[in-house]
Design an enzyme around this catalytic site. Structure first.
Site, PDB file in Angstrom:
ATOM      1  CG  ASP A 154       8.816 -14.260 -31.884  1.00 22.90           C
ATOM      2  OD1 ASP A 154       8.394 -14.190 -30.708  1.00 22.90           O
ATOM      3  OD2 ASP A 154       8.834 -13.291 -32.669  1.00 22.90           O
ATOM      4  CE  LYS A 201       3.826 -13.682 -12.383  1.00 23.06           C
ATOM      5  NZ  LYS A 201       3.387 -12.557 -13.159  1.00 23.06           N
ATOM      6  CG  MET A 245       9.929 -13.911 -19.409  1.00 22.84           C
ATOM      7  SD  MET A 245       8.728 -13.231 -18.254  1.00 22.84           S
ATOM      8  CE  MET A 245       8.802 -14.425 -16.932  1.00 22.84           C
ATOM      9  CB  SER A 305       7.231 -14.535 -10.671  1.00 24.79           C
ATOM     10  OG  SER A 305       7.729 -13.330 -10.139  1.00 24.79           O
ATOM     11  CD  GLU A 318       5.473  -7.545  -9.102  1.00 24.44           C
ATOM     12  OE1 GLU A 318       5.142  -6.871 -10.101  1.00 24.44           O
ATOM     13  OE2 GLU A 318       5.939  -8.707  -9.188  1.00 24.44           O
ATOM     14  CE1 TYR A 319       0.592  -4.974 -10.500  1.00 24.58           C
ATOM     15  CE2 TYR A 319      -1.036  -3.227 -10.407  1.00 24.58           C
ATOM     16  CZ  TYR A 319      -0.339  -4.176 -11.128  1.00 24.58           C
ATOM     17  OH  TYR A 319      -0.581  -4.320 -12.461  1.00 24.58           O
TER      18      TYR A 319
END
Length: 294
Positions: A30, A166, A11, A112, A173-174
Site C-alpha cells: 500500500d 456483486k 477492508m 461483501s 441491498e439498496y
C-alpha cells in the site's frame, strides 16, 4: 499458498488478517508506509513465488485500471491477477483480454461483508476459468464464512460474472435498506401510537419473516442513536445500484424497487427538491391545496 495483496485500507487490511488466520501467506503493498509490508510494487513481486498471485483491493475505475497496468508490467506469463474491488463487470472483460495477450490470467471477485468481514468472513462471488478458480480455493476458503463452501462462495461464471453478481447484490441491498428506512420513518410519524421504535425492530429479530443481518445492524444503530440525531439525511451511492438499473434497461428487465431506492438517494441530496416544488404547485392548481412558502 502465498499471495500479494495490493490495497490495505480498512477492508484490505482486514482481508490480509483474515487470510493469514486462514493459513494463507500474504505480502501486502500500500502507498501508506504505516500499513505496507514492502516499499513498492517491484518488492512485492520479488517476494512472491511463481506463478504469482496478486489480489488488487482498490477503488473501481481509473485506480483499478492503473494498478492492473502497473502490476502486469512486472508479472510473467502464467501469473494471475484477482480484482476484488467493486469494478464494473464490463471492465473485467477489458482487463482479461488485455492481460491474456501477455499470458497473464485474470479472475474477478465480488466481495461483501464490509467491516465485519474480519470476524464473520466475506461473501465471495468469483468469475473466471474453472482451473483458475480451483487453484484459488485455499484463498477463498480462508476469506469466506465458516460452514459449507456453497454458503458464502460461488463460482458465478466466466470473467465478469463475479462483479455482475456483486452488482445485483448491491442493487438488492439498496432496495432492502430503503424499505427499512421507510418503515423507520413511518414509525417516527406515529409516535402517538408507537412508543418504542427500537424495541419493535429488535422484536423482529427472532421469529419473523423479515429477520436479517440488515435488521440487526439497524437495531444496533438505533441503540447507539435512537433518533439518528447525529446523522444528516444525505446518502451517497457507490455506483453499483446505477449499473444494475442500466443493465436492467439494456435487457428490458423491470426493477422498480431497486430503481426507486436509487432515486430516493438522489432526493436525499436535495435540501429543497425542485420536483417536490412542482408537485406542490400542481396540487394547488388542480385542487386548491395549500402550499408552504419558502
Amino acid at each position: 499458498m502465498h499471495i500479494g495483496l495490493i490495497g490495505l485500507g480498512k477492508m484490505g487490511g482486514n482481508m490480509r488478517e483474515r487470510l493469514r488466520r486462514g493459513g494463507v501467506e500474504v505480502t501486502g503493498y500500500d502507498p501508506n508506509p504505516d500499513v505496507t509490508d514492502v516499499p513498492d510494487l517491484p518488492a512485492l513481486i520479488a517476494a512472491l513465488p511463481t506463478p504469482r498471485i496478486i489480489w488488487a483491493m482498490v477503488p473501481s475505475g481509473p485506480i483499478t485500471d492503473q494498478v492492473i497496468s502497473d502490476v502486469s508490467a512486472l508479472l510473467s506469463k502464467g501469473d494471475l491477477i484477482i480484482d476484488g474491488g467493486n469494478s464494473r463487470f464490463t471492465d473485467d472483460q477489458v482487463h482479461s483480454a488485455t492481460l491474456a495477450k501477455a499470458g497473464i490470467r485474470f479472475v474477478d471477485c465480488g466481495v461483501s461483508g464490509g467491516v465485519w468481514g474480519l470476524t464473520n468472513g466475506y461473501g465471495l462471488m468469483a468469475g473466471g476459468e474453472k482451473a483458475d478458480i480451483d487453484e484459488l480455493l485455499p484463498v477463498f476458503d480462508a476469506l469466506r464464512p465458516e460452514g459449507p463452501r456453497a454458503e458464502g462462495f460461488v463460482h458465478a461464471g466466466s470473467v465478469g460474472a463475479g462483479h455482475y453478481a456483486k452488482m445485483v447484490h448491491n442493487g438488492i441491498e439498496y432496495a432492502l435498506m430503503q424499505a427499512w428506512a421507510e418503515g423507520f420513518e413511518l414509525f417516527e410519524a406515529r409516535s402517538d401510537l408507537i412508543h418504542d421504535v427500537p424495541g419493535v425492530f429488535k422484536a423482529w429479530q427472532r421469529g419473523t419473516v423479515v429477520r436479517s443481518w440488515l435488521l440487526e445492524l439497524l437495531v444496533k444503530a438505533l441503540e447507539e442513536d435512537p433518533d439518528f440525531a447525529d446523522i444528516e439525511g444525505y446518502v451517497e451511492d457507490s455506483g453499483e445500484g446505477r449499473w444494475t438499473v442500466h443493465d436492467a434497461l439494456d435487457h428490458a428487465v423491470p426493477v422498480p424497487t431497486i430503481s426507486a431506492a436509487i432515486f430516493a438517494r438522489f432526493v436525499s441530496r436535495q435540501k429543497d427538491s425542485p420536483s417536490m416544488k412542482a408537485v406542490a404547485a400542481l396540487r394547488k392548481q388542480f385542487g386548491g391545496h395549500a402550499v408552504r412558502k419558502a
